[in-house]
Design a protein around this motif. Structure first.
Motif, PDB file in Angstrom:
ATOM      1  N   ASN A 175       1.161  -0.904   0.141  1.00  0.00           N
ATOM      2  CA  ASN A 175       0.209  -0.131   0.006  1.00  0.00           C
ATOM      3  C   ASN A 175       0.752   1.044   0.017  1.00  0.00           C
ATOM      4  OD1 ASN A 175      -2.287   2.064   0.157  1.00  0.00           O
ATOM      5  ND2 ASN A 175      -2.749   1.189   2.090  1.00  0.00           N
ATOM      6  N   ILE A 176       1.351   1.510  -1.238  1.00  0.00           N
ATOM      7  CA  ILE A 176       2.205   3.359  -1.631  1.00  0.00           C
ATOM      8  C   ILE A 176       1.696   4.334  -0.822  1.00  0.00           C
ATOM      9  CG2 ILE A 176       1.834   3.458  -4.004  1.00  0.00           C
ATOM     10  CD1 ILE A 176       5.496   3.254  -1.942  1.00  0.00           C
ATOM     11  N   ALA A 177       0.480   4.061  -0.719  1.00  0.00           N
ATOM     12  CA  ALA A 177      -0.182   5.424  -0.301  1.00  0.00           C
ATOM     13  C   ALA A 177      -0.268   5.431   1.255  1.00  0.00           C
ATOM     14  CB  ALA A 177      -1.143   5.576  -1.142  1.00  0.00           C
ATOM     15  N   GLU A 178      -0.471   4.825   2.086  1.00  0.00           N
ATOM     16  CA  GLU A 178       0.354   5.052   3.110  1.00  0.00           C
ATOM     17  C   GLU A 178       1.137   4.839   3.321  1.00  0.00           C
ATOM     18  OE1 GLU A 178      -2.232   4.917   5.484  1.00  0.00           O
ATOM     19  OE2 GLU A 178      -3.542   5.228   4.024  1.00  0.00           O
ATOM     20  N   VAL A 179       2.613   3.641   2.569  1.00  0.00           N
ATOM     21  CA  VAL A 179       4.068   4.930   3.246  1.00  0.00           C
ATOM     22  C   VAL A 179       4.164   5.398   2.758  1.00  0.00           C
ATOM     23  CG1 VAL A 179       6.304   3.525   2.463  1.00  0.00           C
ATOM     24  CG2 VAL A 179       3.966   1.693   2.502  1.00  0.00           C
ATOM     25  N   VAL A 180       3.909   5.867   2.011  1.00  0.00           N
ATOM     26  CA  VAL A 180       4.558   7.353   1.968  1.00  0.00           C
ATOM     27  C   VAL A 180       4.290   8.490   2.780  1.00  0.00           C
ATOM     28  CG1 VAL A 180       5.684   6.801  -0.109  1.00  0.00           C
ATOM     29  CG2 VAL A 180       3.208   8.019  -0.475  1.00  0.00           C
ATOM     30  N   LYS A 181       2.984   8.628   2.827  1.00  0.00           N
ATOM     31  CA  LYS A 181       2.468   9.758   4.034  1.00  0.00           C
ATOM     32  C   LYS A 181       2.885  10.293   4.545  1.00  0.00           C
ATOM     33  CE  LYS A 181      -3.107   8.737   4.078  1.00  0.00           C
ATOM     34  NZ  LYS A 181      -3.940   8.243   5.076  1.00  0.00           N
ATOM     35  N   LYS A 238       2.850  15.771   1.525  1.00  0.00           N
ATOM     36  CA  LYS A 238       2.253  16.567   1.661  1.00  0.00           C
ATOM     37  C   LYS A 238       0.570  15.947   1.639  1.00  0.00           C
ATOM     38  CE  LYS A 238       0.967  21.073   1.246  1.00  0.00           C
ATOM     39  NZ  LYS A 238       1.234  22.558   0.061  1.00  0.00           N
ATOM     40  N   LYS A 239       0.505  15.302   0.520  1.00  0.00           N
ATOM     41  CA  LYS A 239      -0.434  14.278   0.598  1.00  0.00           C
ATOM     42  C   LYS A 239      -0.909  13.190  -0.386  1.00  0.00           C
ATOM     43  CE  LYS A 239      -4.913  14.592   1.241  1.00  0.00           C
ATOM     44  NZ  LYS A 239      -5.982  14.736   2.577  1.00  0.00           N
ATOM     45  N   SER A 240      -1.517  12.276   0.173  1.00  0.00           N
ATOM     46  CA  SER A 240      -1.263  11.019  -0.425  1.00  0.00           C
ATOM     47  C   SER A 240      -2.648  10.442  -1.054  1.00  0.00           C
ATOM     48  CB  SER A 240      -0.024  10.123  -0.064  1.00  0.00           C
ATOM     49  OG  SER A 240      -0.440   8.402   0.050  1.00  0.00           O
ATOM     50  N   TYR A 241      -2.553   9.831  -2.017  1.00  0.00           N
ATOM     51  CA  TYR A 241      -3.924   9.436  -3.477  1.00  0.00           C
ATOM     52  C   TYR A 241      -3.669   8.310  -3.345  1.00  0.00           C
ATOM     53  CZ  TYR A 241      -5.185  13.994  -2.357  1.00  0.00           C
ATOM     54  OH  TYR A 241      -5.905  15.659  -2.159  1.00  0.00           O
ATOM     55  N   CYS A 242      -4.606   6.860  -2.901  1.00  0.00           N
ATOM     56  CA  CYS A 242      -4.524   5.956  -4.237  1.00  0.00           C
ATOM     57  C   CYS A 242      -5.868   5.988  -4.529  1.00  0.00           C
ATOM     58  CB  CYS A 242      -4.498   4.958  -3.163  1.00  0.00           C
ATOM     59  SG  CYS A 242      -4.756   3.021  -3.929  1.00  0.00           S
ATOM     60  N   ILE A 243      -6.401   5.927  -6.328  1.00  0.00           N
ATOM     61  CA  ILE A 243      -7.147   5.842  -6.674  1.00  0.00           C
ATOM     62  C   ILE A 243      -7.798   4.319  -6.946  1.00  0.00           C
ATOM     63  CG2 ILE A 243      -8.266   6.693  -8.786  1.00  0.00           C
ATOM     64  CD1 ILE A 243      -6.071   9.478  -9.276  1.00  0.00           C
ATOM     65  N   LYS A 244      -9.008   4.547  -6.644  1.00  0.00           N
ATOM     66  CA  LYS A 244      -9.659   2.753  -6.457  1.00  0.00           C
ATOM     67  C   LYS A 244     -10.923   3.160  -7.043  1.00  0.00           C
ATOM     68  CE  LYS A 244      -8.373   1.497  -2.168  1.00  0.00           C
ATOM     69  NZ  LYS A 244      -8.196   1.118  -0.752  1.00  0.00           N
ATOM     70  N   ASP A 245     -11.027   4.319  -7.628  1.00  0.00           N
ATOM     71  CA  ASP A 245     -12.269   3.499  -8.555  1.00  0.00           C
ATOM     72  C   ASP A 245     -11.890   4.807  -9.778  1.00  0.00           C
ATOM     73  OD1 ASP A 245     -14.925   4.556 -10.048  1.00  0.00           O
ATOM     74  OD2 ASP A 245     -16.418   4.621  -7.995  1.00  0.00           O
ATOM     75  N   PRO A 303      -3.430   2.407  -9.880  1.00  0.00           N
ATOM     76  CA  PRO A 303      -3.946   0.844  -9.422  1.00  0.00           C
ATOM     77  C   PRO A 303      -3.970   0.634 -11.696  1.00  0.00           C
ATOM     78  CG  PRO A 303      -4.663   1.929  -8.044  1.00  0.00           C
ATOM     79  CD  PRO A 303      -4.805   2.625  -8.614  1.00  0.00           C
ATOM     80  N   LEU A 304      -3.046  -0.062 -11.615  1.00  0.00           N
ATOM     81  CA  LEU A 304      -3.237  -0.639 -13.363  1.00  0.00           C
ATOM     82  C   LEU A 304      -4.332  -0.800 -13.712  1.00  0.00           C
ATOM     83  CD1 LEU A 304      -1.637  -1.344 -15.692  1.00  0.00           C
ATOM     84  CD2 LEU A 304      -1.226  -3.976 -15.484  1.00  0.00           C
ATOM     85  N   GLU A 356      -9.503   1.050 -16.918  1.00  0.00           N
ATOM     86  CA  GLU A 356     -10.382   1.371 -17.307  1.00  0.00           C
ATOM     87  C   GLU A 356     -10.838   3.123 -18.718  1.00  0.00           C
ATOM     88  OE1 GLU A 356     -13.590   0.192 -16.313  1.00  0.00           O
ATOM     89  OE2 GLU A 356     -12.104  -1.593 -15.390  1.00  0.00           O
ATOM     90  N   GLU A 357     -12.417   2.802 -18.757  1.00  0.00           N
ATOM     91  CA  GLU A 357     -12.505   4.142 -19.327  1.00  0.00           C
ATOM     92  C   GLU A 357     -13.596   5.318 -18.777  1.00  0.00           C
ATOM     93  OE1 GLU A 357     -14.287   3.715 -23.097  1.00  0.00           O
ATOM     94  OE2 GLU A 357     -12.540   2.469 -23.808  1.00  0.00           O
ATOM     95  N   ILE A 358     -13.320   6.317 -18.677  1.00  0.00           N
ATOM     96  CA  ILE A 358     -14.101   7.494 -17.865  1.00  0.00           C
ATOM     97  C   ILE A 358     -14.777   8.751 -18.728  1.00  0.00           C
ATOM     98  CG2 ILE A 358     -12.941   7.012 -16.063  1.00  0.00           C
ATOM     99  CD1 ILE A 358     -11.489   9.509 -16.285  1.00  0.00           C
ATOM    100  N   GLU A 359     -16.015   8.971 -18.182  1.00  0.00           N
ATOM    101  CA  GLU A 359     -16.622  10.351 -19.071  1.00  0.00           C
ATOM    102  C   GLU A 359     -15.702  11.151 -18.552  1.00  0.00           C
ATOM    103  OE1 GLU A 359     -20.242  10.230 -18.380  1.00  0.00           O
ATOM    104  OE2 GLU A 359     -21.066   8.676 -19.360  1.00  0.00           O
ATOM    105  N   TYR A 360     -15.262  12.518 -19.264  1.00  0.00           N
ATOM    106  CA  TYR A 360     -14.728  12.970 -18.978  1.00  0.00           C
ATOM    107  C   TYR A 360     -14.868  14.794 -19.611  1.00  0.00           C
ATOM    108  CZ  TYR A 360     -10.437  16.635 -17.846  1.00  0.00           C
ATOM    109  OH  TYR A 360     -10.004  17.519 -18.010  1.00  0.00           O
TER     110      TYR A 360
END
Length: 311
Positions: free
Chosen positions: A2-8, A12-19, A47-48, A53-57
């Motif tokens: 869980n690299i987002a937690e490791v580097v906290k 300054k801020k750490s995000y892990c995009i799951k959605d 994450p890979l 995934e495709e998103i609406e943007y």
């Protein structure tokens, strides 16, 4: 992992995009986090499976998030100008925060308007051309110039902008502080009074503060005569010798050839160790962000000390 937690602790801020739907929101927010206040690293873990995934943007309705630039207090600005105008030997210290805030132009303009000599920290190297008439040199115990240290130690009031006053810059705090007064401008409230307690501390954005100081100087219609110090003569008199003809070649001669050969558009990057120290002492840089150095780590660790003293 869980690299987002490791580097906290390091970011300054750490995000892990799951959605995948979070992507259009997280990226602007990451830049907002980085740029607002003291600039520090922000991690976005993508994450890979999310990448695939495709998103609406819709870029037509997207826009950067606003960046808060903390302004100084008007009375503080007036006090700074009062202190500089009444000081017997004022100087301005350009720290790395001026470069980060993209405020070099304002810093130099203020120095010119007040005819105040300039010194820099190592992280502030390149913020003002090395041969500017008001540029005395770098202050420090390793990455320094003799002229910068002399002009600093001869001063009575110091306006320091975006400087941390770490030990590589100050050396002995009692000698560095002396009887001179300090005005410290920094975006990070934790830096004000951390190593040196200033006579006036201002927690604000460097660029906004320098622009406010320029406006105050113009409002007062301040017209200062040229500084009595012949900075260029002091710089030339105390410049370190580099024209050695020794064989094997001396490092000083290497940097003389670098200074002579490369033009002012060249961007230099330093590692840590003796090459960094020689570079800090000897290289002549004329433009902001044309000198990229790693000023955080201890430049001696693992390089110059004998193995028995390395940590």
């Amino acid at each position: 992992m869980n690299i987002a937690e490791v580097v906290k602790p390091l970011t300054k801020k750490s995000y892990c995009i799951k959605d995948p739907a979070m992507v259009p929101w997280v990226f602007p927010r990451g830049f907002q986090d980085h740029e607002g206040g003291q600039a520090r690293a922000v991690l976005i873990d993508l994450p890979l499976d999310v990448q695939k995934e495709e998103i609406e943007y819709d870029p037509e309705v997207d826009a950067p998030l606003p960046i808060l630039r903390m302004p100084p207090n008007a009375k503080q600005i007036q006090k700074v100008v009062d202190m500089l105008l009444t000081a017997e030997k004022p100087i301005m210290l350009l720290g790395g925060g001026v470069l980060v805030a993209d405020a070099c132009k304002e810093f130099v303009a203020l120095a010119e308007a007040l005819q105040v000599p300039v010194v820099t920290s190592y992280m502030g190297k390149s913020g003002i051309p090395w041969n500017h008439p008001l540029m005395a040199g770098h202050v420090g115990i390793q990455c320094n110039t003799r002229s910068g240290n002399q002009v600093f130690l001869d001063s009575t009031v110091v306006l320091a902008v975006g400087a941390r006053f770490n030990d590589r810059h100050t050396g002995d705090i009692k000698v560095y502080k002396g009887s001179r007064k300090f005005i410290h401008v920094d975006i990070d409230p934790g830096q004000i009074g951390k190593n040196i307690m200033p006579d006036l501390g201002i927690c604000a954005d460097a660029k906004v503060t320098l622009q406010a100081l320029l406006d105050e100087v113009k409002r007062r219609n301040v017209k200062r005569p040229p500084t009595k110090l012949d900075i260029s003569q002091i710089r030339a008199k105390m410049e370190r010798k580099t024209d050695y003809d020794n064989i094997p070649i001396k490092p000083q001669r290497v940097f003389k050839e670098i200074n002579d050969f490369f033009d002012e558009e060249t961007v230099f990057v330093t590692c840590i160790g003796l090459n960094q120290i020689w570079s800090g002492q000897l290289q002549k840089i004329s433009k902001p962000r044309h000198y990229l150095d790693c000023g955080g780590p201890d430049p001696w660790v693992g390089t110059c000390r004998p193995p028995s003293e390395r940590k």
